[in-house]
Structure formats: structure tokens, C-alpha cells
Design an enzyme around this catalytic site. Structure first.
Site, short mmCIF file in Angstrom:
data_model
loop_
_atom_site.label_atom_id
_atom_site.label_comp_id
_atom_site.label_asym_id
_atom_site.label_seq_id
_atom_site.Cartn_x
_atom_site.Cartn_y
_atom_site.Cartn_z
NE ARG A 119 118.79 51.33 50.38
CZ ARG A 119 117.25 51.18 50.12
NH1 ARG A 119 116.70 51.69 49.19
NH2 ARG A 119 116.99 49.95 50.90
CG HIS A 144 113.20 55.07 54.46
ND1 HIS A 144 112.97 55.66 53.24
CD2 HIS A 144 112.70 53.79 54.45
CE1 HIS A 144 112.63 54.74 52.22
NE2 HIS A 144 112.38 53.52 53.27
CG HIS A 218 107.71 53.25 53.66
ND1 HIS A 218 107.26 52.17 53.35
CD2 HIS A 218 108.94 53.45 53.08
CE1 HIS A 218 108.15 51.44 52.77
NE2 HIS A 218 109.34 52.26 52.84
CG ASP A 291 113.66 48.38 47.08
OD1 ASP A 291 113.17 49.59 47.08
OD2 ASP A 291 114.03 47.72 48.19
CD GLU A 357 108.92 53.77 49.39
OE1 GLU A 357 109.57 54.24 50.04
OE2 GLU A 357 108.99 52.49 49.27
C1 GLA Z 1 111.91 51.42 50.82
C2 GLA Z 1 113.52 50.88 50.35
C3 GLA Z 1 113.39 49.37 50.60
C4 GLA Z 1 113.22 49.12 51.99
C5 GLA Z 1 111.68 49.54 52.32
C6 GLA Z 1 111.62 49.39 54.01
O1 GLA Z 1 110.95 51.08 50.08
O2 GLA Z 1 113.49 51.25 49.13
O3 GLA Z 1 114.45 48.89 50.19
O4 GLA Z 1 114.24 49.70 52.94
O5 GLA Z 1 111.64 51.05 52.33
O6 GLA Z 1 111.64 47.96 54.42
#
Ligand code: GLA
Length: 392
Positions: A119, A144, A218, A291, A357
Site C-alpha cells: 500500500r 499493488h 503474491h 497482514d 510477499e
Molecule cells: C496483500 C495485502 C492484503 C490483501 C492481499 C490481497 O497481502 O496486504 O491486505 O490486499 O494482498 O487480497
């Protein structure tokens, strides 16, 4: 011995040596056994985009029988066959059987994401005094790479030799201004699979004007394998990270770097992913699970270092990763809800996959205290991540 005799003796000895050598090789591969294994890359058509562009899929196979299928749409890893402790192969990634599946609401299954993976706060950044505005495709933020990031682009492919082995090189040119980012950027992503069951992704890029850049892959993993798919909560995770970057309620880092000690973020020793995922920890609540970006322990910046390990107790499969990147977003599949019906007609339910990731920290273009993600004109961008598969 005259010279004629000498020549014929040498000739007979040479023929006998060849016969013996050949017998040895033949006896290792007795009749009826599969052909001699080798590293191999095979290309096949995989369909067309809605605008009629042809998409190919490449299958990389190694001598141990492991294989990875990667396509030119989004440079996506479509499947990955890895052995369990009994030597049974199964697909350990989420995705779709056909190309069409990837056009509707794929949550970045297997894709290369860019220009900026993760982000950017308020979908804005300032670079060299100029403000750049991006699409807000995730609440108030940019996620992304935008509405049509690198995961939705068609990449050129060629089979190359890389470290003495066949590899798949995918390239994409992102035009100046694409998705609001400055500079014309050329990217190359090279996938290679060796006989030690290591899948390596090498990223290179060059720009003609300064731009933020944060490329990652991803892939959603589930080491149970597709035949026995279930949630990933029993997978045991270790992360080589003493620190992480806490987030606000839109998942943008606050800018702090906090210790994982005494929190559910502490994976410095192995813990099942599900062990603390329902805790009252405010960060876990915000993420709806994990996350978060973890700061990898590095002795030397940019060196390929151990990032972490995942062990799945039922199958015995182990995934380890090594990376040159400073961080890793560990995402526990919190947005999966069964609406994506994937390979073999399986609905991917809540937390049926996890992502690791490897990346720079989220929102770095707006956080001067984080390692810089700006690629300057004519500079060489180079990152490497290696995923190693084994079983015990
Ligand atoms: C990343 C983001 C998550 C989500 C996924 C896709 O991992 O950090 O919050 O957006 O991608 O769903």
C-alpha cells in the site's frame, strides 16, 4: 608392436570402454523406467486475453520431479508441484485451471505485483518536489500497483540460461505515467527451478526517470496440497524477524518499528499460524489476522538471507525462503471467503492460503525513516527471492 597394430588395439580398447560405460548408464535406467530426468522448460498456449492477446504457459520441471507452471499474463505462478514426506507430489499453490479465472477478481493469486507491491497511503506520494496521485483501489489507499498493475499485464517470455541452467525470463515495459507512476520502466523477472527443489525469482529493472518500485510475488501457498486442502492454521511458521511495522486501521504503517517480543507477531521460534490468530492484540484485530510487514534480521543489507520457514505437520512439507529484500508481508488469507472457485473446482475458503510477499516496507515513499524504494534514472534494480521445498 607395429604402428598399425597399436592403432587397432587403442581402437578396440576405446570401443570396449564405451560399451562398459553405456551398460552402467543403461543399468541405472532399467527398461520400463521413465526417461532420464533433466531440467526442462516446455511452452504451451494458455488462451487469450479479452482483447485477443495470446497467453502462453511454461512448465519448468526438475530432475527430482518438481514442476512449476508460469504464464505470461501477470507473470503468474499457476501451479507448483512439491513432494510430501512419502514422495507424493501435489499442487501447493492457489489459482485457477484456466486463464479466464484470472480475469475476474483474482486476489493476486501467484502474480508479480508492481510497480508498488503493498500500500501507498492516501494514494499519493511526493518525489523530487512533485506530487503524484494514484488510483485509490483499497479504501483511501493505493494497493499493488493500481487498477491494472503488473499482475494484469501481458509479459514477454523467453527461455534463457541462468547460472548454467534453463530459466524463464519474463519482461514488461511500463510506460511513463502508467497508473500514475513517473518514468518508463523496463522490468525483467526470471524464474528458475533447480534440482534442489529451489524456485528462485530474480527481479531486475531500469527506469529513465526516478520512480518508486517495490516488486514482489503474491503466491498463496497451502502445503497440505490441493488433494487435501483445508485452512492453513496448522502450518507452523518461523520468521527471521525481531521487528515488524505496526499499521493503522487502513493497514498503512504508522512509521514505528516495534519489537515482536511478547506479541502474537513473534515467530522467531515456530508457532502454528492459528495459535494466536484470534487474540485480542489490536494489530491482529486490525489485520483481521496476519497482514503485516516483518522486518527481516539482516547482517548485511541486500544479501540473500534466511527469511523464514513453514512446516505442515500432516504432509511433512517444508517451505523455506531466502531473500535480498528487507521485509516480508505475511498475509494469512483473511480476505478469502469461498467466492474464488479455483483449481479442481475447489472453493478457496477463509484462510485456505498464506502469502510470504518479500518486499520493501509498505508506504515507503511517504516514510523517510524506511529504506528507500526510489529507483533513480539509469540505476540497476536487482532483488532475489528463493523458495526451497523439502519434506520431513
Ligand atoms: C496483500 C495485502 C492484503 C490483501 C492481499 C490481497 O497481502 O496486504 O491486505 O490486499 O494482498 O487480497
Amino acid at each position: 608392436m607395429n604402428s598399425k597394430k597399436l592403432v587397432s588395439t587403442i581402437f578396440i580398447m576405446a570401443v570396449m570402454t564405451l560399451v562398459v560405460l553405456n551398460m552402467t548408464v543403461e543399468s541405472m535406467y532399467a527398461a520400463g523406467e521413465p526417461a532420464r530426468p533433466q531440467l526442462d522448460i516446455v511452452k504451451a498456449p494458455f488462451g487469450e486475453t479479452p482483447s485477443g492477446e495470446a497467453i502462453d504457459i511454461y512448465t519448468l520441471t526438475n530432475a527430482a520431479g518438481m514442476s512449476a507452471r508460469i504464464m505470461t499474463y501477470g507473470a503468474i505462478v499457476v501451479s507448483l508441484q512439491a513432494p510430501d514426506r512419502d514422495g507424493n507430489f501435489d499442487d501447493v499453490t492457489l489459482g485457477f485451471d484456466t486463464l479466464d479465472g484470472y480475469f475476474k477478481d483474482s486476489p493476486y493469486f501467484g502474480a508479480i505485483v508492481g510497480r508498488y507491491g503493498n500500500r501507498i497511503g492516501d494514494a499519493k506520494f511526493v518525489l523530487d518536489g512533485e506530487t503524484y496521485t494514484l488510483a485509490r483501489n483499497n479504501g483511501p489507499n493505493a494497493l499493488h500497483g493500481g487498477v491494472a498493475g503488473f499482475d494484469k499485464r501481458v509479459w514477454d517470455a523467453k527461455v534463457v540460461r541462468h547460472n548454467g541452467q534453463p530459466a524463464l525470463e519474463l519482461s514488461y515495459v511500463s510506460e511513463d505515467g502508467e497508473e500514475g507512476y513517473p518514468g518508463k520502466l523496463r522490468c525483467e523477472v526470471t524464474y528458475s527451478l533447480n534440482n534442489q527443489n529451489e524456485l528462485t525469482i530474480e527481479y531486475r529493472a531500469k527506469t529513465n526517470e526516478a520512480t518508486p518500485l517495490n516488486l514482489t510475488n503474491h503466491t498463496y501457498f497451502n502445503l497440505r496440497g490441493h488433494q487435501r486442502l483445508g485452512d492453513i492454521l496448522g502450518h507452523e511458521l518461523t520468521l527471521n524477524a525481531n521487528w515488524y511495522t505496526p499499521v493503522d486501521d487502513t493497514l498503512i504503517p504508522t512509521g514505528e518499528i516495534l519489537s515482536v517480543k511478547g506479541t502474537p507477531m513473534d515467530f522467531t521460534s515456530p508457532h502454528p499460524i492459528g495459535e494466536r490468530i484470534n487474540s485480542d492484540d489490536p494489530q491482529i484485530k486490525i489485520g483481521g489476522g496476519y497482514d503485516h510487514n516483518f522486518v527481516l534480521n539482516k547482517i548485511e543489507a541486500d544479501a540473500l538471507t534466511f527469511g523464514g520457514r513453514v512446516y505442515e505437520p500432516e504432509s511433512g512439507r517444508v517451505l523455506e525462503f531466502y531473500t535480498t529484500q528487507p521485509g516480508v508481508q505475511f498475509y494469512s488469507g483473511n480476505f478469502l471467503d469461498g467466492s474464488n472457485v479455483g483449481k479442481g473446482g475447489v472453493a478457496y475458503q477463509y484462510r485456505y492460503g498464506f502469502c510470504l510477499e518479500t518486499q520493501h516496507f509498505p508506504d515507503s515513499p511517504n516514510k523517510s525513516q524506511f529504506p528507500s524504494t526510489i529507483l533513480h534514472k539509469n540505476e540497476d534494480y536487482h532483488q532475489v527471492t528463493m523458495y526451497r521445498f523439502s519434506a520431513r
